[in-house]
Design a protein around this motif. Structure first.
Motif, PDB file in Angstrom:
ATOM      1  N   ILE A  13       0.854  -1.196   0.000  1.00 29.37           N
ATOM      2  CA  ILE A  13       0.000   0.000   0.000  1.00 29.37           C
ATOM      3  C   ILE A  13       0.890   1.247   0.000  1.00 29.37           C
ATOM      4  CG2 ILE A  13      -1.736   1.299   1.325  1.00 29.37           C
ATOM      5  CD1 ILE A  13      -2.954  -1.318   0.652  1.00 29.37           C
ATOM      6  N   GLY A  14       0.639   2.162  -0.949  1.00 33.15           N
ATOM      7  CA  GLY A  14       1.377   3.417  -0.980  1.00 33.15           C
ATOM      8  C   GLY A  14       1.787   3.773  -2.399  1.00 33.15           C
ATOM      9  N   ASN A  15       2.334   4.968  -2.586  1.00 28.24           N
ATOM     10  CA  ASN A  15       2.652   5.361  -3.968  1.00 28.24           C
ATOM     11  C   ASN A  15       3.883   6.238  -4.129  1.00 28.24           C
ATOM     12  OD1 ASN A  15       1.482   7.512  -2.750  1.00 28.24           O
ATOM     13  ND2 ASN A  15      -0.316   7.597  -4.065  1.00 28.24           N
ATOM     14  N   GLY A  16       4.802   6.218  -3.161  1.00 30.60           N
ATOM     15  CA  GLY A  16       5.962   7.102  -3.269  1.00 30.60           C
ATOM     16  C   GLY A  16       7.279   6.368  -3.473  1.00 30.60           C
ATOM     17  N   GLY A  17       8.368   7.121  -3.258  1.00 30.57           N
ATOM     18  CA  GLY A  17       9.713   6.558  -3.401  1.00 30.57           C
ATOM     19  C   GLY A  17       9.978   5.480  -2.363  1.00 30.57           C
ATOM     20  N   ARG A  18       9.446   5.678  -1.166  1.00 32.38           N
ATOM     21  CA  ARG A  18       9.575   4.675  -0.108  1.00 32.38           C
ATOM     22  C   ARG A  18       8.971   3.344  -0.557  1.00 32.38           C
ATOM     23  NH1 ARG A  18       6.265   6.686   4.730  1.00 32.38           N
ATOM     24  NH2 ARG A  18       4.684   6.717   3.097  1.00 32.38           N
ATOM     25  N   CYS A  29       0.629  -3.218  -6.193  1.00 34.03           N
ATOM     26  CA  CYS A  29       0.833  -1.979  -5.436  1.00 34.03           C
ATOM     27  C   CYS A  29      -0.371  -1.062  -5.604  1.00 34.03           C
ATOM     28  CB  CYS A  29       2.112  -1.272  -5.872  1.00 34.03           C
ATOM     29  SG  CYS A  29       2.501   0.136  -4.808  1.00 34.03           S
ATOM     30  N   MET A  30      -0.902  -0.606  -4.475  1.00 37.22           N
ATOM     31  CA  MET A  30      -2.089   0.248  -4.428  1.00 37.22           C
ATOM     32  C   MET A  30      -1.624   1.597  -3.874  1.00 37.22           C
ATOM     33  SD  MET A  30      -5.506  -0.536  -2.168  1.00 37.22           S
ATOM     34  CE  MET A  30      -5.987  -2.093  -2.892  1.00 37.22           C
ATOM     35  N   LYS A  31      -1.487   2.696  -4.597  1.00 35.57           N
ATOM     36  CA  LYS A  31      -1.777   2.809  -6.010  1.00 35.57           C
ATOM     37  C   LYS A  31      -0.536   2.737  -6.877  1.00 35.57           C
ATOM     38  CE  LYS A  31      -5.861   5.514  -5.912  1.00 35.57           C
ATOM     39  NZ  LYS A  31      -6.594   6.416  -6.772  1.00 35.57           N
ATOM     40  N   GLY A  32       0.643   2.930  -6.259  1.00 38.48           N
ATOM     41  CA  GLY A  32       1.876   2.851  -7.037  1.00 38.48           C
ATOM     42  C   GLY A  32       2.124   4.067  -7.908  1.00 38.48           C
ATOM     43  N   ASN A  33       3.134   3.949  -8.779  1.00 39.82           N
ATOM     44  CA  ASN A  33       3.474   5.026  -9.719  1.00 39.82           C
ATOM     45  C   ASN A  33       4.172   4.390 -10.925  1.00 39.82           C
ATOM     46  OD1 ASN A  33       6.278   4.640  -9.088  1.00 39.82           O
ATOM     47  ND2 ASN A  33       6.010   5.900  -7.246  1.00 39.82           N
ATOM     48  N   LEU A  67       7.709  -3.208 -11.668  1.00 41.36           N
ATOM     49  CA  LEU A  67       7.955  -4.361 -10.788  1.00 41.36           C
ATOM     50  C   LEU A  67       6.664  -4.969 -10.246  1.00 41.36           C
ATOM     51  CD1 LEU A  67      10.807  -2.748  -8.632  1.00 41.36           C
ATOM     52  CD2 LEU A  67      11.106  -4.510 -10.386  1.00 41.36           C
ATOM     53  N   ALA A  68       5.577  -4.215 -10.337  1.00 44.16           N
ATOM     54  CA  ALA A  68       4.345  -4.643  -9.674  1.00 44.16           C
ATOM     55  C   ALA A  68       3.134  -4.297 -10.538  1.00 44.16           C
ATOM     56  CB  ALA A  68       4.207  -3.927  -8.319  1.00 44.16           C
ATOM     57  N   GLU A  69       2.030  -4.995 -10.290  1.00 42.24           N
ATOM     58  CA  GLU A  69       0.778  -4.642 -10.962  1.00 42.24           C
ATOM     59  C   GLU A  69       0.080  -3.571 -10.134  1.00 42.24           C
ATOM     60  OE1 GLU A  69      -1.682  -7.955 -12.248  1.00 42.24           O
ATOM     61  OE2 GLU A  69      -3.487  -6.742 -11.896  1.00 42.24           O
ATOM     62  N   LEU A  70      -0.249  -2.445 -10.752  1.00 39.68           N
ATOM     63  CA  LEU A  70      -0.857  -1.349  -9.994  1.00 39.68           C
ATOM     64  C   LEU A  70      -2.356  -1.607  -9.794  1.00 39.68           C
ATOM     65  CD1 LEU A  70       0.828   1.851 -11.482  1.00 39.68           C
ATOM     66  CD2 LEU A  70       1.712   0.193  -9.831  1.00 39.68           C
ATOM     67  N   VAL A  71      -2.824  -1.205  -8.607  1.00 45.65           N
ATOM     68  CA  VAL A  71      -4.233  -1.373  -8.262  1.00 45.65           C
ATOM     69  C   VAL A  71      -4.802   0.006  -7.974  1.00 45.65           C
ATOM     70  CG1 VAL A  71      -5.849  -2.398  -6.630  1.00 45.65           C
ATOM     71  CG2 VAL A  71      -3.712  -3.600  -7.193  1.00 45.65           C
ATOM     72  N   ASP A  72      -5.836   0.387  -8.711  1.00 48.10           N
ATOM     73  CA  ASP A  72      -6.377   1.736  -8.595  1.00 48.10           C
ATOM     74  C   ASP A  72      -7.541   1.770  -7.604  1.00 48.10           C
ATOM     75  OD1 ASP A  72      -6.788   4.380  -8.978  1.00 48.10           O
ATOM     76  OD2 ASP A  72      -7.777   4.180 -10.930  1.00 48.10           O
TER      77      ASP A  72
END
Ligand code: AMP
Ligand code: GLY
Length: 426
Positions: free
Chosen positions: A6-11, A30-34, A40-45
């Protein structure tokens, strides 16, 4: 196993990159990712502060066996509780424990009650009472909005006028929203060699019983070179921290880390996850400036690349309460992270600027913070846009490599500090 972050930043990009190396992890969502995480991951909106929506999504995705909650807001809202109540495994503290970050008044009371070294303070919900207290001085004085404020709810006021203006901003004008319903008025800490004093961030894994610190790092919170300008979410980091020697680490373990874990247990709020200790070196020894209930950003971007142990193994050990069985190992050497921000950050900035990235040197890690891809074109999508991270034998070597690669990246209005990694290393 398949994992949701969970999250969408550099961290989160650094966490996803570390998990992608784990032999235990198959697929990452990754929810929501960038745009960087998308490689590397499938984004979840799905809006990750909508607890029910996240819970429903995880329920529906039976292949997801573990969720890592990285940002402060869903932790403070109780996302860990929501997922655990539905029978899912998570990394991140529950709501009762996350309050150590979500309420500065709670954190300060905890430290006072359990004799954990921190700045002296008073808490106020009443503006007139706060005003009467602040007028008496001394100055500078530090005002902190009680709640979450994107790292911006702290005002250091040099004199009476600034303090009165600050109180009005926080408590009457609600510059930080409901976070300012209560205010903590704090003594200004002075340093051992510098004023206000050298700061260090130490993130630690804890399962509520065992606490294992990660390597220490230093953030640069102000927007401009020489620590000028407004506070930001963090403009760059480096590790190791030159003054954080073994003796200091022992002092922090005995006087701060172990007492904090014990205090949370005594309060019936056992903390499981990453506890972040924002510390200052003062004349009276190390003191807590702030606690966070999560990995720091951009500290994580220099810490996790140095981790030799499988991050997924550590996460599961924390969840299962067997952290003491895991040996956590770190690479020798240094890592530096330079944040590339949008022009105007941390105040007003524009999004949607096209980003060009040249051929980066081998080993350089480009973590995305606020980016998106539109019709194949990489564009800016936030205040902090990219994190250029490089390792070296020394901070100086890592710093030179990071900046040589910053020069290969462009977008309209791009702004960064040119002095990351210099302070405390002179
Ligand atoms: P915080 O968001 O609590 O980490 O505060 C932001 C920054 O304000 C810190 O990194 C310090 O540089 C500074 N600061 C916070 N509290 C104090 C204090 N009591 N004395 C001096 N500086 C402080
Ligand atoms: N770098 C400071 C924070 O994550 O709060």
């Amino acid at each position: 196993m398949n994992v949701l972050v969970i999250g969408n930043g550099g961290r989160e990009h650094a966490i996803v990159a570390a998990l992608a190396k784990s032999p235990k992890v198959d697929k990452i969502y990754c929810m929501k990712g960038n745009a960087g995480i998308a490689e590397l991951a499938e984004l979840v909106d799905v809006d990750y502060c909508d607890l029910k929506a996240v819970g429903d999504w995880v329920d529906a995705h039976k292949d997801v066996r573990y969720t890592v909650i990285a940002p402060d807001d869903p932790l403070a809202l109780g996302l860990a509780d929501e997922l655990e109540s539905r029978g899912h495994r998570v990394f991140g503290p529950n709501k009762r424990a996350a309050v150590i970050e979500a309420s500065k008044a709670f954190a300060k009371e905890l430290m006072k009650k359990y004799h954990i070294p921190t700045a002296r303070y008073e808490t106020f919900s009443d503006y007139e009472a706060a005003l009467a207290y602040v007028e008496k001085g001394p100055f500078p004085v530090v005002l902190k909005a009680d709640g979450l404020a994107l790292g911006k709810g702290v005002l250091i006021c040099e004199d009476e006028k600034a303090a009165k203006d600050g109180l009005k901003q926080i408590m009457l004008d609600k510059a930080f929203g409901a976070a300012g319903n209560k205010v903590v008025v704090e003594e200004f800490l002075t340093g051992k060699e510098f004023s206000p004093g050298e700061e260090v961030s130490v993130l630690a894994f804890t399962d509520g019983e065992t606490i294992v610190p990660m390597i220490a790092s230093c953030d640069h919170k102000r927007a401009y070179d020489g620590d000028k300008g407004l506070n930001t979410g963090g403009m760059g980091t480096f590790t190791p921290c030159p003054f954080y020697d073994k003796e200091t680490a022992d002092e922090v373990m005995q006087k701060i880390m172990l007492p904090t874990v014990a205090a949370m247990n005594a309060e019936g709020r056992p903390f499981k996850g990453v506890l972040y200790f924002g510390l200052m070196r003062t004349k009276e020894g190390m003191k807590v400036v702030e606690y966070n209930s999560r990995f720091g950003d951009p500290e994580t971007q220099v810490v996790l690349p140095m981790l030799k142990t499988d991050l997924m193994e550590i996460f599961e050990a924390v969840t299962d309460g067997r952290l003491k069985e895991v040996k956590i190992e770190w690479e020798e050497g240094a890592c530096v992270c330079v944040v590339l921000a949008s022009g105007g950050y941390p105040l007003h900035y524009e999004k949607g600027k096209e980003i060009t990235v040249g051929e980066l040197d081998e080993g350089v890690m480009l973590y995305h913070a606020g980016t998106k891809r539109e019709n194949g074109v990489l564009k800016t999508n936030g205040g902090r846009v990219l994190n250029v991270c490089a390792k070296g034998r020394t901070v100086e070597e890592a710093r030179a490599k990071a900046y040589a690669n910053v020069a290969k990246i462009r977008f309209d209005g791009m702004h960064y500090r040119t002095d990351i990694g210099i302070k405390y290393n002179k």
